[in-house]
Write an enzyme that holds these catalytic residues in place. Structure first.
Site, mmCIF file in Angstrom:
data_model
loop_
_atom_site.group_PDB
_atom_site.id
_atom_site.type_symbol
_atom_site.label_atom_id
_atom_site.label_comp_id
_atom_site.label_asym_id
_atom_site.label_seq_id
_atom_site.Cartn_x
_atom_site.Cartn_y
_atom_site.Cartn_z
ATOM 1 N N THR A 75 120.502 65.327 34.916
ATOM 2 C CA THR A 75 120.753 64.013 34.317
ATOM 3 C C THR A 75 120.887 62.967 35.423
ATOM 4 O OG1 THR A 75 121.830 65.010 32.410
ATOM 5 C CG2 THR A 75 122.346 62.693 32.851
ATOM 6 N N ASN A 147 111.862 71.120 26.621
ATOM 7 C CA ASN A 147 112.996 72.038 26.436
ATOM 8 C C ASN A 147 113.089 72.611 25.031
ATOM 9 O OD1 ASN A 147 113.577 69.114 26.362
ATOM 10 N ND2 ASN A 147 115.513 69.738 25.461
ATOM 11 N N GLN A 175 112.878 72.669 32.900
ATOM 12 C CA GLN A 175 112.544 73.863 32.103
ATOM 13 C C GLN A 175 111.292 74.570 32.634
ATOM 14 O OE1 GLN A 175 114.463 75.012 29.703
ATOM 15 N NE2 GLN A 175 115.809 73.265 29.309
ATOM 16 N N SER A 195 117.562 71.426 37.812
ATOM 17 C CA SER A 195 118.961 71.659 37.437
ATOM 18 C C SER A 195 119.330 73.119 37.681
ATOM 19 C CB SER A 195 119.129 71.326 35.949
ATOM 20 O OG SER A 195 120.434 71.661 35.527
ATOM 21 N N HIS A 197 121.657 75.057 36.209
ATOM 22 C CA HIS A 197 122.052 75.965 35.122
ATOM 23 C C HIS A 197 120.922 76.339 34.171
ATOM 24 C CE1 HIS A 197 122.831 73.044 31.666
ATOM 25 N NE2 HIS A 197 122.640 72.223 32.661
ATOM 26 N N THR A 233 131.178 63.673 48.292
ATOM 27 C CA THR A 233 131.191 64.992 48.931
ATOM 28 C C THR A 233 130.357 65.969 48.117
ATOM 29 O OG1 THR A 233 133.386 64.521 49.767
ATOM 30 C CG2 THR A 233 132.722 66.846 49.747
ATOM 31 N N CYS A 317 123.027 66.877 17.267
ATOM 32 C CA CYS A 317 124.197 66.621 16.436
ATOM 33 C C CYS A 317 125.040 65.569 17.131
ATOM 34 C CB CYS A 317 124.987 67.914 16.288
ATOM 35 S SG CYS A 317 126.294 67.785 15.099
HETATM 36 N N1 PLP Z 1 116.156 67.663 31.306
HETATM 37 C C1 PLP Z 1 115.885 68.708 30.523
HETATM 38 C C2 PLP Z 1 114.468 68.965 30.119
HETATM 39 C C3 PLP Z 1 116.902 69.537 30.065
HETATM 40 O O1 PLP Z 1 116.627 70.574 29.275
HETATM 41 C C4 PLP Z 1 118.233 69.243 30.464
HETATM 42 C C5 PLP Z 1 119.368 70.044 29.962
HETATM 43 O O2 PLP Z 1 119.481 70.296 28.787
HETATM 44 C C6 PLP Z 1 118.463 68.137 31.299
HETATM 45 C C7 PLP Z 1 117.399 67.380 31.700
HETATM 46 C C8 PLP Z 1 119.840 67.778 31.761
HETATM 47 O O3 PLP Z 1 120.209 68.624 32.836
HETATM 48 P P1 PLP Z 1 121.717 68.684 33.358
HETATM 49 O O4 PLP Z 1 122.484 69.436 32.333
HETATM 50 O O5 PLP Z 1 121.622 69.412 34.670
HETATM 51 O O6 PLP Z 1 122.181 67.294 33.545
#
Ligand code: PLP
Length: 375
Positions: A75, A147, A175, A195, A197, A233, A317
């Site tokens: 994000t 995604n 993704q 990202s 996670h 940091t 949601c």
């Molecule tokens: N972009 C896509 C395509 C995502 O699937 C996501 C997470 O759902 C994000 C951006 C946001 O990533 P983060 O959770 O690292 O801010």
């Protein structure tokens, strides 16, 4: 006792932490150094940080003029690219994650929303029309993989059009990493977000890759971390976990997951009139999104949740109201279908037994609701 003992098939929302990422983070968590300090502990922290950066460079095949800026996630990376590139106009696709769509809408810049075809692929003809005669400095932001549907976007063709008409390209590759082969130099984009996670690393860490020393203005100001491009940091443990996850991407994983994804689609289609989104389009192997007209996403989700299975729907949601997914709407799906959608996304710790149990639980749910479903 583990916090979670169910079946987790929601890897596009977040992936469980890989053991290698966890181990790398634990090593750093007890470590006192700040990478900006000049003493020994600081220098060690700096080495951990730069080793992680070198991993990003190596795994994603960055060139010598490409820069990695660690952020708090995709994000923030998307915000940095869209707001920091200093453009006058943004072209973003209608199926972007809110981290791009909402950021563009709030940027104060001129914004054009690029439509997609019913396959879920961006409309390249429409993109060219938007670019012909363009005189404003323009950044095109199109994700590499969606995604929700897993549909792969033709970024090479987007880059070719951008070069022809003098625009820059950002891609949200969140993704795509670990799901399709990805080399920045081959991709040719100017900015790329990732990202932690979504690849077996931790939440709360990501990066923006800036190709060819493209100009970017920091959006967080303060200290001079990250070459003055992102103050604050660094999240050292998170960055170490992200790098470990990148180093442990399993090249053979998608082949196995693709067979299981196909099995889900085959077995469900054999008993129920499901509609699979992007079925005849290039998709990543770990994702299926389908709708069962007549059974709402919530009905399906709750039945699966009661059976201990975590999946997702295609609806956002917010404030207690469930809205049909903007991605499915952009693909032209009617509200009835969009509100009956389910996303199943597989990942590194998925087993064949998980797939069997998912199919059994979904079939049981279908038996209960099938009289409501159009034949
Ligand atoms: N972009 C896509 C395509 C995502 O699937 C996501 C997470 O759902 C994000 C951006 C946001 O990533 P983060 O959770 O690292 O801010």
């Amino acid at each position: 006792m583990p916090l979670f003992d169910g079946i987790y098939l929601d890897h596009n929302a977040t992936t469980p932490l890989k053991p290698a990422a966890r181990a790398a983070m634990l090593d750093v968590l007890d470590f006192p150094g700040n990478a900006s300090a000049i003493h020994k502990a600081g220098r060690t922290a700096r080495k951990i940080l730069e080793d992680a950066r070198a991993t990003v460079v190596e795994v994603l095949d960055l060139g010598v003029r490409d820069v990695v800026v660690f952020t708090s996630g995709a994000t923030e990376a998307n915000n940095l690219a869209l707001r920091g590139a200093g453009m006058e106009r943004l072209i973003v696709s209608a199926i972007e994650h809110p981290a791009v769509l909402h950021t563009a809408e709030r940027s104060g810049l001129a914004v054009d929303i690029l439509p997609v075809l019913s396959s879920g692929v961006v409309d390249l003809d429409a993109l060219e029309k938007m670019l012909i005669g363009n005189t404003r400095q323009t950044l095109i932001s199109i994700m590499l993989v969606n995604n929700e549907t897993g549909v792969i976007q033709p970024i090479d063709q987007v880059v070719a059009l951008a070069r022809l008409y003098g625009a820059l390209v950002h891609t949200d590759a969140v993704q795509a990493i670990g799901r399709i082969p990805l080399a920045l130099q081959k991709l040719g984009v100017d900015f790329l977000s990732l990202s932690g996670h979504k690849i077996g690393g931790p939440q709360g860490v990501g990066a923006l890759i800036i190709a060819n020393c493209a100009v970017i203005a920091p959006q967080l100001t303060g200290g001079n971390q990250e070459k003055n491009l992102r103050a604050g940091t660094e999240n050292l443990a998170g960055i170490a976990g992200l790098a470990a996850a990148l180093r442990h991407l399993d090249q053979g994983l998608m082949e196995k997951l693709g067979l299981w994804r196909d099995r889900i689609e085959r077995e469900l289609s054999a008993i129920a009139p499901i509609h699979i989104f992007g079925a005849n389009t290039a998709r990543v192997a770990n994702t299926t999104m389908f709708a069962l007209p007549g059974a709402s996403s919530e009905t399906q989700l709750i039945a699966l949740d009661l059976a201990g299975i975590c999946v997702s729907n295609g609806s956002a949601c917010s404030s207690g109201t469930v809205k049909p997914s903007h991605v499915l709407q952009a693909m032209g799906a009617n509200a009835l279908i969009a509100q009956a959608s389910l996303r199943v996304s597989l990942g590194w710790n998925t087993t064949e037994e998980d797939i069997t149990r998912f199919i059994a639980a979904w079939t049981k749910m279908f038996e209960r609701v099938k009289d409501r479903c159009p034949k």
